[in-house]
Design a protein around this motif. Sequence first.
Motif, short mmCIF file in Angstrom:
data_model
loop_
_atom_site.label_atom_id
_atom_site.label_comp_id
_atom_site.label_asym_id
_atom_site.label_seq_id
_atom_site.Cartn_x
_atom_site.Cartn_y
_atom_site.Cartn_z
N GLN A 6 101.58 84.64 37.99
CA GLN A 6 102.82 83.86 37.97
C GLN A 6 103.28 83.71 36.44
N ALA A 7 104.56 83.43 36.41
CA ALA A 7 105.08 83.22 34.84
C ALA A 7 104.26 82.11 34.13
N ALA A 8 104.22 80.95 34.99
CA ALA A 8 103.43 79.74 34.45
C ALA A 8 101.87 79.99 34.92
N THR A 9 101.19 79.61 33.87
CA THR A 9 99.69 79.70 34.44
C THR A 9 99.13 78.55 35.11
N SER A 10 98.81 78.90 36.46
CA SER A 10 98.31 77.91 37.50
C SER A 10 97.05 77.24 36.98
N ALA A 11 96.76 76.12 37.50
CA ALA A 11 95.54 75.36 37.11
C ALA A 11 94.17 76.31 37.19
N ALA A 12 94.30 77.07 38.51
CA ALA A 12 93.21 77.90 38.79
C ALA A 12 93.01 78.96 37.75
N PRO A 409 75.73 90.54 31.51
CA PRO A 409 76.09 89.54 31.16
C PRO A 409 77.63 89.45 31.65
N GLU A 410 78.61 90.45 31.36
CA GLU A 410 79.93 90.80 31.87
C GLU A 410 79.96 90.04 33.31
N ASP A 411 79.23 90.99 34.07
CA ASP A 411 79.51 90.61 35.69
C ASP A 411 79.13 89.18 35.80
N LEU A 412 78.16 88.52 35.11
CA LEU A 412 77.90 87.07 35.43
C LEU A 412 79.02 86.05 34.91
N TYR A 413 79.65 86.67 33.96
CA TYR A 413 80.98 85.91 33.31
C TYR A 413 82.12 86.09 34.54
N LEU A 414 82.15 87.36 34.84
CA LEU A 414 83.34 87.57 35.90
C LEU A 414 83.09 86.81 37.24
N GLY A 415 81.90 86.70 37.61
CA GLY A 415 81.61 85.74 38.91
C GLY A 415 82.13 84.64 38.55
N VAL A 416 81.66 83.86 37.36
CA VAL A 416 81.94 82.39 37.14
C VAL A 416 83.63 82.45 37.18
N GLN A 417 84.18 83.38 36.56
CA GLN A 417 85.54 83.14 36.37
C GLN A 417 86.21 82.98 38.01
N ALA A 418 85.75 84.03 38.78
CA ALA A 418 86.20 84.11 40.15
C ALA A 418 85.93 82.78 41.08
N LEU A 419 84.49 81.97 40.63
CA LEU A 419 84.39 80.95 41.17
C LEU A 419 85.12 79.83 40.61
N ALA A 420 85.52 79.71 39.38
CA ALA A 420 86.45 78.80 39.04
C ALA A 420 87.80 78.78 39.53
N TYR A 421 88.40 79.77 39.72
CA TYR A 421 89.60 80.00 40.26
C TYR A 421 89.54 79.51 41.71
N THR A 422 88.63 80.07 42.58
CA THR A 422 88.47 79.55 43.85
C THR A 422 88.34 78.19 44.03
N VAL A 423 87.47 77.51 43.32
CA VAL A 423 87.12 76.03 43.30
C VAL A 423 88.29 75.14 43.25
N VAL A 424 89.08 75.56 41.95
CA VAL A 424 90.23 74.60 41.65
C VAL A 424 91.34 74.87 42.65
N GLU A 425 91.51 76.34 43.18
CA GLU A 425 92.64 76.25 44.16
C GLU A 425 92.08 75.32 45.51
N LEU A 426 90.90 75.42 45.68
CA LEU A 426 90.35 74.49 46.99
C LEU A 426 90.49 73.04 46.63
N ALA A 427 90.12 72.71 45.49
CA ALA A 427 90.39 71.32 44.90
C ALA A 427 91.75 70.72 45.11
N ASN A 428 92.62 71.55 44.85
CA ASN A 428 93.97 71.15 44.99
C ASN A 428 94.70 71.26 46.42
N GLN A 429 93.59 71.66 47.37
CA GLN A 429 94.37 71.90 48.57
C GLN A 429 94.37 70.44 49.42
#
Lengths: 429, 429
Positions: A6-12, A409-429
């Motif tokens: 989105q135009a504005a970056t979300s918390a996730a 290491p890049e895949d491990l990093y991407l995994g945590v990125q995906a997790l961070a997005y998911t967790v924050v979205e769930l934590a704001n539901q």
Amino acid sequence: MTKQAQAATSAAENAQDHVNSNRLQDAIAALAAFGGRDDGGVARETLTAIDLEARRHLITSARALGCEVEIDDCANLFFRRPGTTDLPPVLTGSHADTQPVGGKLDGAYGVLAGLEVIAALNDAGIQTQRAIEVVAWTNEEGSRFGPGAMGSSAFVDPSRLAAYRAVKDGDNITFGAAVDTALQAAADVKHRSLRQPIASCVELHIEQGPVLERANAALGVVTGIQSVRWYRVDCVGMAAHAGTTPMDERADAMKAAVALAQQLYTYAAAEAAHNLRLTLGRWQVGPNSVNTIPGNVEFTIDVRCVDAAVLERFEQFLTQTIAAYQWRGKIGFECFFSRPPTIFPQDMLNLIEKACVRAGTLAKRGEPQHLTSGAFHDAMYLAEYCPTAMIFVPSKGGISHNAAEETAPEDLYLGVQALAYTVVELANQ
Amino acid sequence: MTKQAQAATSAAENAQDHVNSNRLQDAIAALAAFGGRDDGGVARETLTAIDLEARRHLITSARALGCEVEIDDCANLFFRRPGTTDLPPVLTGSHADTQPVGGKLDGAYGVLAGLEVIAALNDAGIQTQRAIEVVAWTNEEGSRFGPGAMGSSAFVDPSRLAAYRAVKDGDNITFGAAVDTALQAAADVKHRSLRQPIASCVELHIEQGPVLERANAALGVVTGIQSVRWYRVDCVGMAAHAGTTPMDERADAMKAAVALAQQLYTYAAAEAAHNLRLTLGRWQVGPNSVNTIPGNVEFTIDVRCVDAAVLERFEQFLTQTIAAYQWRGKIGFECFFSRPPTIFPQDMLNLIEKACVRAGTLAKRGEPQHLTSGAFHDAMYLAEYCPTAMIFVPSKGGISHNAAEETAPEDLYLGVQALAYTVVELANQ
């Protein structure tokens, strides 16, 4: 850019962008030092002295991130980042114990990924409505005390704990005594009861198989966990001298076992289109001597499929094949473990898909791969209790439960990125 | 009456008629007490403390019969009844050691039968031209120290002894040390060297198979000992998680081993007319876990036949089948033991046939059965050295190497009768 951007970056998105790959790698190396081996493997079975040291390291690390730490009756550890409300928390994490010789990622990655999400939230100054809890489940591996996933299964059904406490390891130490020792070693940690309210749960884990690597995908959306059945097949003939016993007088238990096993492998090949997985993994032969006809052969069957009906058909085939085999001995079988498939909720999968796509896009990698888990995970039990799902990252060569276990290491990093997005979205539901 | 029965009773017939069944049964029971078990079995592995006690019992028993006792460098014991000449003696006997759990007859019967022949000769007042020696060979079984038949094979080829002496048991005791202990315990026994001159050798033994019982024959004329080859087959794939590894990504060592084993069993069935005997007796599976695809499977092949050409064909089939098997892993094999067939001399068989027929006639039982031995015996090595043959008595149910090993007292008696006749005839040649 996907439609999620989105135009504005979300918390996730903001949380995702603050994940730090170097910090993650440092955390993995630091935890791997507890039970670390010269070959790169880790020997840290559940609730051993070295596991208690690793747990203390995690407690200290979490407190440094501002987390509240709690421990429950099964010695599961929870690292809590409070939310702005008292709503039930979002849970992530995995386990920190290993096989007798395991790798540095299986389980540990999921726990450290959760702490990295908290560090990223701290860096980004993000508050979430729900608390976020990172868990380190006790005894996922099941190698010292069987079965595995005691911590998560007791969490969702505390009535299981009494039987677990009576289980003994090879040195005759009970799981109960080992848990009590862990609780004493964590006397400074706030105690809480099992089965606390949880809003939802996401577990990040290495795949432990070759599917993502083969697809050249950095991230996997896990749609469910395969159904599994374990059987013990017991062929009982008559041990006799290999030299003196004519072929037509024999009750050769190995000949019977081989004939049956061959039919099972042929059946599995015919069911390949339905993704039946068949493993005849453990064999006990008696008396197991070069010049003695085997009198007893016991072998195990591990069959898995996402479609429980395929396993039902397999069992019918097994029953009929054993009944049809004509010889001088007997064959018996029993199912000693059975687990229906786990299907993760579609809205959880949709969210993880979004999270993976954004992380994958940033890294210029392909689409996330949808796959089922062939292995059990703590998420299997959590799925009985609250909306749950999993994210996978690739395992090099599909290797796991092995010192050679590795993920880029890049895949491990991407995994945590995906997790961070998911967790924050769930934590704001 | 056969043409062997003459108007005047011969010395061989006279000896045969003086064999005493009750005395034989008492001797069997007395020796079985050394290592005797509640289940009727005997645990008397070679050169153990209880075996040394049993040897002392045999020395005392033989001296009571007037025998000279001698022991050689491999601790083989010889009980000698002198002849009227200095011609090389006739040898009989077998071994007194057992499997970890064996029966009271395997080996012991042959030794005690020899002593019963001497007792019968004493009772009948018979002098023979040649001395008669009863031997108790050391370590026929090969369970404590491998290979078996060390005593008899070192007797015929003393150069083998040095390598045997270095072999260690499960407690790290060398065969050499065990022999030296046995020699010290027999310090009162005259020492002699290996490879003494022998005129001929007859070994009486239980069949350890079902052939005689099936034919309802009390006695068996053993025409030879089967050729045998032992192979080790090693299937090397890749151990991997049973749940996470797709079927088409596997290098399943057990699947390969089962496919190969099935083809070998099918081949053996097709060779049934040539009496090929096939046993896949010892299996080692790694890591041998329910939910891990086997990465390593090693199994042994024991093939036997009186016709060495049949084994040669088998090896060609094995080689071709392994070469043709397509998978992601490797299969190797090696022959780790090979023994050509032993064919006993026809004139020895003719003599034993006569001896059996007369014993059988006396007991109103059927004709002796001609058969080959599927098991190894000390006689296999003696046959390299001097005219040698064997006599078998039935084993109930073909069972041996087992506490349930049994032979009817009448059959044991007939066996010694046949032996007495044979030995006396040979000792007067």
